[in-house]
Design a protein around this motif. Sequence first.
Motif, PDB file in Angstrom:
ATOM      1  N   TRP A  46       0.826  -1.207   0.000  1.00  0.00           N
ATOM      2  CA  TRP A  46       0.000   0.000   0.000  1.00  0.00           C
ATOM      3  C   TRP A  46       0.860   1.257   0.000  1.00  0.00           C
ATOM      4  CZ3 TRP A  46      -0.865   3.747   3.947  1.00  0.00           C
ATOM      5  CH2 TRP A  46      -1.880   4.635   3.675  1.00  0.00           C
TER       6      TRP A  46
ATOM      7  N   PHE B 181       2.959   1.364  -3.622  1.00  0.00           N
ATOM      8  CA  PHE B 181       2.242   1.505  -4.896  1.00  0.00           C
ATOM      9  C   PHE B 181       1.067   2.469  -4.825  1.00  0.00           C
ATOM     10  CE2 PHE B 181       4.173  -2.741  -5.236  1.00  0.00           C
ATOM     11  CZ  PHE B 181       4.874  -2.593  -6.426  1.00  0.00           C
ATOM     12  N   PHE B 182       0.562   2.781  -3.633  1.00  0.00           N
ATOM     13  CA  PHE B 182      -0.648   3.596  -3.575  1.00  0.00           C
ATOM     14  C   PHE B 182      -0.455   4.887  -2.769  1.00  0.00           C
ATOM     15  CE2 PHE B 182      -1.997  -0.786  -4.196  1.00  0.00           C
ATOM     16  CZ  PHE B 182      -2.769  -0.676  -5.351  1.00  0.00           C
ATOM     17  N   LYS B 183       0.242   4.807  -1.618  1.00  0.00           N
ATOM     18  CA  LYS B 183       0.361   5.972  -0.774  1.00  0.00           C
ATOM     19  C   LYS B 183       1.394   6.940  -1.337  1.00  0.00           C
ATOM     20  CE  LYS B 183      -0.055   8.597   2.897  1.00  0.00           C
ATOM     21  NZ  LYS B 183      -1.256   9.430   3.096  1.00  0.00           N
TER      22      LYS B 183
ATOM     23  N   LYS C 294       3.496   6.097  -3.964  1.00  0.00           N
ATOM     24  CA  LYS C 294       3.669   5.811  -5.388  1.00  0.00           C
ATOM     25  C   LYS C 294       5.134   5.852  -5.801  1.00  0.00           C
ATOM     26  CE  LYS C 294      -0.925   7.473  -6.651  1.00  0.00           C
ATOM     27  NZ  LYS C 294      -1.717   8.376  -7.529  1.00  0.00           N
ATOM     28  N   TRP C 295       5.951   5.183  -4.965  1.00  0.00           N
ATOM     29  CA  TRP C 295       7.377   5.107  -5.308  1.00  0.00           C
ATOM     30  C   TRP C 295       7.593   4.276  -6.554  1.00  0.00           C
ATOM     31  CZ3 TRP C 295       8.539   3.798   0.462  1.00  0.00           C
ATOM     32  CH2 TRP C 295       8.490   4.956   1.202  1.00  0.00           C
TER      33      TRP C 295
ATOM     34  N   LYS D  77       5.456   2.170  -9.881  1.00  0.00           N
ATOM     35  CA  LYS D  77       4.216   2.050 -10.619  1.00  0.00           C
ATOM     36  C   LYS D  77       3.818   0.568 -10.663  1.00  0.00           C
ATOM     37  CE  LYS D  77       2.037   3.158 -15.018  1.00  0.00           C
ATOM     38  NZ  LYS D  77       2.244   3.703 -16.399  1.00  0.00           N
TER      39      LYS D  77
END
Length: 425
Positions: free
Chosen positions: A16, A19-21, A23-24, A26
């Motif tokens: 999370w 990839f989502f918080k 976004k280091w 893709k």
Amino acid sequence: MMFAFLVTFIFALFVWLVFFKFKWLKLTPTWGVITLFFVVHLLLTFVIGVRFVAPYSTNLKVVQHTIQLVPRLPEPTLVTAVLVKPDVFVKKGQPLFQFDRRPYEYQVQQLKAQLEAAKAGRLSSKYKVDQLNAGLAGANQEVLMYKSDLEAAEQKVARTKSELEYASYQQQLSQGLAQNGAGTEEDAQKWKAQMNADEAAVSQAVAEAERSRLKYKSQWEGVNTTVAGASAELKQSAAAQKQADATIASVKAQLELARYYLENTLMVAPENGYIVNLQVQPGMVAGIYRVGGIASFIVDSDRYLLASYTQQNLKYVKVGQPVEVALDLYPGQIFQGKVDSVWWANGEGQYLPSDVIPQFYPADPMKPLGQFAVKIYLNNPAQVGLPIGAQGAAAIYAGKGGFAVVRKITIRMHSWFNWLYPMPF
């Protein structure tokens, strides 16, 4: 279990954040496959833990001992009365079926008469043996009498010979005196007559002695003929007595067997239990096939549960471990029990004696692997009726912790789902 949850939580938090918080990275298909690979392996941890810590089986059944009721009669026999009702509890020894007694009563009466006749024959043989024993003793006594008669006859021969010699001497003496004129001719004639009489007496005594000798010396195979005849007749009578004893023993055995069959014309309950699917009716002939039963008797005692598990899932199962059971007959209920034993045997490992060499092929992947059975007893079987053949599911708790909790949830879901299964539409 907690470690697996912690690792799963950390991995989910990492995905999370990355990839989502923040976004280091893709979320590309490549990263998606890598992420799914780790997720699958984490889920396998729960699957393996639950399978080995809390083995689960949906192939559970209630097992009861059954007894095939087979008439213990030597020939087909008419059923005269049915003394039991189906699905009704009966106690051990309670009458179930009555068969026609008459043929077996007649046989018992006939054998009783034969036994009495055999006993009378044996008594007659005994009397005859006693009589012949007395006759043999008499024969032996007669032999002794023959010996005495022979001795008396030999003494008579000796005496008559002495008298003959004396008469011969007197005759010669009287004849000499008469010739010399010293005696009378009458005396010489008298002694000559006496000598002739003594000669006849000697001949008669010799004949009597010979007759006594023949009686005493007459033998057959070294035994006096009179004694031998009495002994032979005694042996024959003794053999007849032994044959009578054997006949009595044989008739007694037949009589006991006939009484056994007569007692079995009334079939009683072998144990406490009940009969289902009762098809026997008065008027039918039972026992046409000697191996065929007329009813199945379900024993009420020693009822247990039997569940089958895949072999690898029993790795940590031990006797005495707790078990939870969900019976299809009782939706929404869970019953507690314990492992009584593990049946470490499977029919796939049994080969019957044969001249055919076994052939081996790869296992069919569509068929289930060979399983072992686990015998289970409920802690309080009086809480629930357990009819034979009832089915359900069972979970064995070989360990504690989160995996056991997951299995408890699973078996309770199974029990509650029985309210809906099978679907009415």
